[in-house]
Design a protein around this motif. Structure first.
Motif, PDB file in Angstrom:
ATOM      1  N   CYS A 151      33.242  -7.663  30.408  1.00  0.00           N
ATOM      2  CA  CYS A 151      32.545  -7.059  29.270  1.00  0.00           C
ATOM      3  C   CYS A 151      33.513  -6.135  28.548  1.00  0.00           C
ATOM      4  CB  CYS A 151      31.322  -6.279  29.744  1.00  0.00           C
ATOM      5  SG  CYS A 151      30.531  -5.323  28.434  1.00  0.00           S
ATOM      6  N   ASN A 152      33.737  -6.399  27.277  1.00  0.00           N
ATOM      7  CA  ASN A 152      34.686  -5.635  26.465  1.00  0.00           C
ATOM      8  C   ASN A 152      33.964  -4.499  25.745  1.00  0.00           C
ATOM      9  OD1 ASN A 152      36.573  -4.643  24.661  1.00  0.00           O
ATOM     10  ND2 ASN A 152      37.309  -6.668  24.013  1.00  0.00           N
ATOM     11  N   GLY A 153      34.181  -3.280  26.225  1.00  0.00           N
ATOM     12  CA  GLY A 153      33.620  -2.104  25.572  1.00  0.00           C
ATOM     13  C   GLY A 153      34.694  -1.119  25.173  1.00  0.00           C
ATOM     14  N   ALA A 154      35.889  -1.635  24.893  1.00  0.00           N
ATOM     15  CA  ALA A 154      37.054  -0.771  24.620  1.00  0.00           C
ATOM     16  C   ALA A 154      37.278  -0.585  23.131  1.00  0.00           C
ATOM     17  CB  ALA A 154      38.299  -1.361  25.268  1.00  0.00           C
ATOM     18  N   GLU A 155      36.199  -0.416  22.375  1.00  0.00           N
ATOM     19  CA  GLU A 155      36.357  -0.350  20.924  1.00  0.00           C
ATOM     20  C   GLU A 155      37.287   0.794  20.516  1.00  0.00           C
ATOM     21  OE1 GLU A 155      32.510   0.186  19.196  1.00  0.00           O
ATOM     22  OE2 GLU A 155      32.128   2.088  20.204  1.00  0.00           O
ATOM     23  N   GLY A 156      38.263   0.447  19.674  1.00  0.00           N
ATOM     24  CA  GLY A 156      39.203   1.453  19.207  1.00  0.00           C
ATOM     25  C   GLY A 156      39.617   1.204  17.776  1.00  0.00           C
ATOM     26  N   GLU A 157      38.957   0.228  17.129  1.00  0.00           N
ATOM     27  CA  GLU A 157      39.288  -0.061  15.733  1.00  0.00           C
ATOM     28  C   GLU A 157      38.723   1.030  14.837  1.00  0.00           C
ATOM     29  OE1 GLU A 157      39.270  -3.874  12.721  1.00  0.00           O
ATOM     30  OE2 GLU A 157      37.674  -3.724  14.201  1.00  0.00           O
ATOM     31  N   PRO A 158      39.479   1.504  13.869  1.00  0.00           N
ATOM     32  CA  PRO A 158      38.952   2.511  12.944  1.00  0.00           C
ATOM     33  C   PRO A 158      37.627   2.064  12.331  1.00  0.00           C
ATOM     34  CG  PRO A 158      41.305   2.287  12.629  1.00  0.00           C
ATOM     35  CD  PRO A 158      40.900   1.206  13.595  1.00  0.00           C
ATOM     36  N   GLY A 159      36.691   2.998  12.249  1.00  0.00           N
ATOM     37  CA  GLY A 159      35.415   2.731  11.613  1.00  0.00           C
ATOM     38  C   GLY A 159      34.354   2.164  12.525  1.00  0.00           C
ATOM     39  N   THR A 160      34.639   1.994  13.814  1.00  0.00           N
ATOM     40  CA  THR A 160      33.696   1.324  14.713  1.00  0.00           C
ATOM     41  C   THR A 160      33.220   2.254  15.816  1.00  0.00           C
ATOM     42  OG1 THR A 160      34.833  -0.765  14.296  1.00  0.00           O
ATOM     43  CG2 THR A 160      33.364  -0.690  16.175  1.00  0.00           C
ATOM     44  N   PHE A 161      31.880   2.276  16.005  1.00  0.00           N
ATOM     45  CA  PHE A 161      31.286   3.103  17.057  1.00  0.00           C
ATOM     46  C   PHE A 161      30.066   2.427  17.676  1.00  0.00           C
ATOM     47  CE2 PHE A 161      29.305   6.911  18.913  1.00  0.00           C
ATOM     48  CZ  PHE A 161      30.414   7.559  19.427  1.00  0.00           C
ATOM     49  N   LYS A 162      29.845   1.173  17.367  1.00  0.00           N
ATOM     50  CA  LYS A 162      28.593   0.514  17.727  1.00  0.00           C
ATOM     51  C   LYS A 162      28.398   0.367  19.231  1.00  0.00           C
ATOM     52  CE  LYS A 162      30.399  -4.209  17.354  1.00  0.00           C
ATOM     53  NZ  LYS A 162      30.106  -4.580  18.746  1.00  0.00           N
ATOM     54  N   ASP A 163      29.445   0.015  19.963  1.00  0.00           N
ATOM     55  CA  ASP A 163      29.294  -0.197  21.396  1.00  0.00           C
ATOM     56  C   ASP A 163      28.937   1.093  22.126  1.00  0.00           C
ATOM     57  OD1 ASP A 163      29.806  -2.852  21.049  1.00  0.00           O
ATOM     58  OD2 ASP A 163      31.902  -2.755  21.675  1.00  0.00           O
ATOM     59  N   ARG A 164      29.567   2.191  21.739  1.00  0.00           N
ATOM     60  CA  ARG A 164      29.222   3.468  22.353  1.00  0.00           C
ATOM     61  C   ARG A 164      27.794   3.878  22.001  1.00  0.00           C
ATOM     62  NH1 ARG A 164      34.651   6.406  20.491  1.00  0.00           N
ATOM     63  NH2 ARG A 164      34.678   4.528  19.163  1.00  0.00           N
ATOM     64  N   ALA A 165      27.377   3.592  20.756  1.00  0.00           N
ATOM     65  CA  ALA A 165      25.999   3.898  20.357  1.00  0.00           C
ATOM     66  C   ALA A 165      25.001   3.076  21.166  1.00  0.00           C
ATOM     67  CB  ALA A 165      25.816   3.619  18.866  1.00  0.00           C
ATOM     68  N   LEU A 166      25.314   1.816  21.421  1.00  0.00           N
ATOM     69  CA  LEU A 166      24.432   0.962  22.209  1.00  0.00           C
ATOM     70  C   LEU A 166      24.317   1.451  23.644  1.00  0.00           C
ATOM     71  CD1 LEU A 166      25.558  -2.512  20.855  1.00  0.00           C
ATOM     72  CD2 LEU A 166      23.193  -1.680  20.864  1.00  0.00           C
ATOM     73  N   ILE A 167      25.428   1.828  24.232  1.00  0.00           N
ATOM     74  CA  ILE A 167      25.400   2.309  25.616  1.00  0.00           C
ATOM     75  C   ILE A 167      24.607   3.607  25.712  1.00  0.00           C
ATOM     76  CG2 ILE A 167      26.823   3.230  27.491  1.00  0.00           C
ATOM     77  CD1 ILE A 167      28.988   1.184  26.623  1.00  0.00           C
ATOM     78  N   ARG A 168      24.774   4.480  24.732  1.00  0.00           N
ATOM     79  CA  ARG A 168      24.018   5.727  24.750  1.00  0.00           C
ATOM     80  C   ARG A 168      22.522   5.474  24.575  1.00  0.00           C
ATOM     81  NH1 ARG A 168      27.783   9.842  21.059  1.00  0.00           N
ATOM     82  NH2 ARG A 168      29.682   9.644  22.332  1.00  0.00           N
ATOM     83  N   ALA A 169      22.182   4.480  23.762  1.00  0.00           N
ATOM     84  CA  ALA A 169      20.772   4.188  23.477  1.00  0.00           C
ATOM     85  C   ALA A 169      20.089   3.497  24.649  1.00  0.00           C
ATOM     86  CB  ALA A 169      20.655   3.335  22.225  1.00  0.00           C
TER      87      ALA A 169
END
Length: 469
Positions: free
Chosen positions: A76-94
């Motif tokens: 499972c790839n949750g290593a988002e680091g591209e500028p402008g992206t926060f969706k995966d962290r938001a999903l995990i928090r939710a």
């Protein structure tokens, strides 16, 4: 539209998740169907990968399941680091539980021996949430025989590249391999095109093999339990024929309130900017929108483009991870090109010399033009490198450099000409790179330390001067 990936109230315990209409029922449904029928249901839903490429998820699962090998793995790839992206962290928090349930279903569908969930070490909050969710599933007996390892990886952008991610799991630097995970998977014991193999051991297989490995994004896997319970037709009732479902979009930059929101595929881009980011600031207009740093710039005449894979492709850009960076009419597009190019040149790993040398040269000459010391010869050098920066590339980073910079040069030629003719920047401002550390309550926290990062991935001890920040 009722959002389902981002619930209004965060799901903080497994009991809360199981009390919902979906929680735990996805695993139950998958067990009733069996692996083949589970994969067929995901295929019928039309779910596409939410990590950037948009590859059909069911087809990807089926391909891995059909591969011959003594072991299969799921990452499972949750290593988002591209500028402008926060969706995966938001999903995990939710709701981290929908992610873990999706992981369990996918692992069973492809008969994965082990599962790895990869997050950056700096994502401490998300790591704790996922660890707790996994433990609760295991304690409840809902993860029978399912070995899940949480991998806390480096900050580098390339950690999110699937071939580099496998290297990190194996204890190496995030340097992309030649071959994709379905050909040269985790802990492969058979050499592939001269790539280094591993010695056979009891923990990773009984004999020579490539170990086919499935890599899916956090958002992709978070959709799975909902589809298993509610069905393919339900999922296809949202979005478009080619891009069913919803998308978790990030909107940052020159907007009133940067945020993350779940939108239906096919929603016009301008409406997404208004709904998720509360629009641009009063008195300002949109000048440019970037879907991360992997796609061509989107100009104001295309704000009615549908946010879907086919809709953004139709205007010459792409979906990416739906991380939209908005710049208003006070922005210098030469400076934008320089700063985004610098991000890519710094994050280039150096295994492919044309990528590292070319992106660095492009960045250097863009900076000269931005500072007013450049000329037509700088444009010529940039054009020459854009033609060959992708030569022999192992990953997509060099293509991102070519696509991004070329699109800005085509869309805003007058601004480059003005810089060269006048020797100055007509719209000087401090333009941050929206590499996100946090995003909450309408406030984005950007990684300011990136401007101290060197091309070898070390950091200067002292911040750079104003000309570089």
């Amino acid at each position: 539209m009722t959002t389902f990936l981002l619930p209004l109230e965060h799901v903080t315990t497994l009991d809360d998740h199981l009390a919902s209409d979906v929680g735990g029922r996805g695993i139950e449904r998958a067990r009733q169907l069996g692996p083949a029928a589970t994969i067929e249901l995901i295929s019928k839903s039309g779910l596409r990968g939410r990590g950037g490429g948009g590859f059909p998820t069911g087809r990807k699962w089926a391909g891995i399941a059909a591969q011959r090998g003594d072991r299969r793995y799921l990452v499972c790839n949750g290593a988002e680091g591209e500028p402008g992206t926060f969706k995966d962290r938001a999903l995990i928090r939710a709701n981290p539980y929908q992610l873990v349930e999706g992981v369990i279903i996918a692992a069973a569908a492809i008969d994965a021996h082990d599962v790895y969930i990869c997050l950056k070490a700096s994502f401490e909050r998300e790591i704790d949430l996922v660890k707790r969710a996994v433990e609760e599933f295991q304690d409840a007996g809902l993860c029978d025989g399912c070995s899940v390892t949480i991998v806390a990886g480096p900050e580098e952008y390339l950690f999110g590249e699937e071939k580099a991610m496998l290297e990190v799991i194996e204890g190496n630097e995030p340097l992309p391999r030649w071959l994709p995970p379905h050909i040269h998977g985790l802990f492969a014991t058979a050499p592939q095109l001269g790539w280094e193999s591993r010695a056979t051991d009891d923990s990773h297989g009984d004999g020579p093999g490539a170990h086919p490995t499935l890599v899916n994004n956090v958002e992709t896997l978070s959709n799975v339990c909902h589809i298993l319970v509610r069905g393919a037709d339900w999922f296809r009732s949202m979005g478009t024929a080619e891009s069913p479902g919803t998308m978790v979009a990030t909107v940052v930059g020159d907007v009133v309130a940067p945020d993350v929101g779940e939108i239906e595929m096919g929603t016009p881009l301008g409406a997404v900017i208004d709904a998720v980011g509360s629009g641009v600031k009063p008195g300002r207009t949109v000048k440019a929108v970037f879907s991360g740093v992997a796609n061509a710039v989107i100009t104001p005449e295309h704000l009615d483009a549908a946010v879907s894979y086919e809709g953004l492709a139709a205007v010459g850009s792409g979906m990416g991870s739906a991380g939209f960076i908005v710049y208003d009419d006070t922005t210098c597009m030469v400076e934008t090109a320089y700063r985004l190019s610098r991000f890519l040149s710094i994050e280039s790993c150096g295994q492919c010399p044309p990528c590292k040398l070319g992106s660095s040269a492009i960045t250097e000459h863009l900076e000269r033009i931005h500072l007013g010391t450049g000329g037509d010869d700088d444009l010529a050098v940039i054009g020459g490198w854009l033609d060959r920066v992708t030569d022999g590339s192992r990953c997509f980073l060099a293509s991102e450099e070519r696509i991004l910079v070329s699109s800005i040069l085509r869309a805003f030629p007058d601004e480059f000409a003005e810089h060269i003719e006048t020797g100055r920047c007509p719209h000087p401002r401090r333009l941050p790179i929206p590499k996100l550390i946090d995003l909450a309550d309408g406030t984005a926290v950007y990684d300011e330390s990136f401007w101290r990062k060197r091309p070898d991935w070390t950091y200067d001890a002292i911040a750079e001067t104003d000309t570089a920040t």
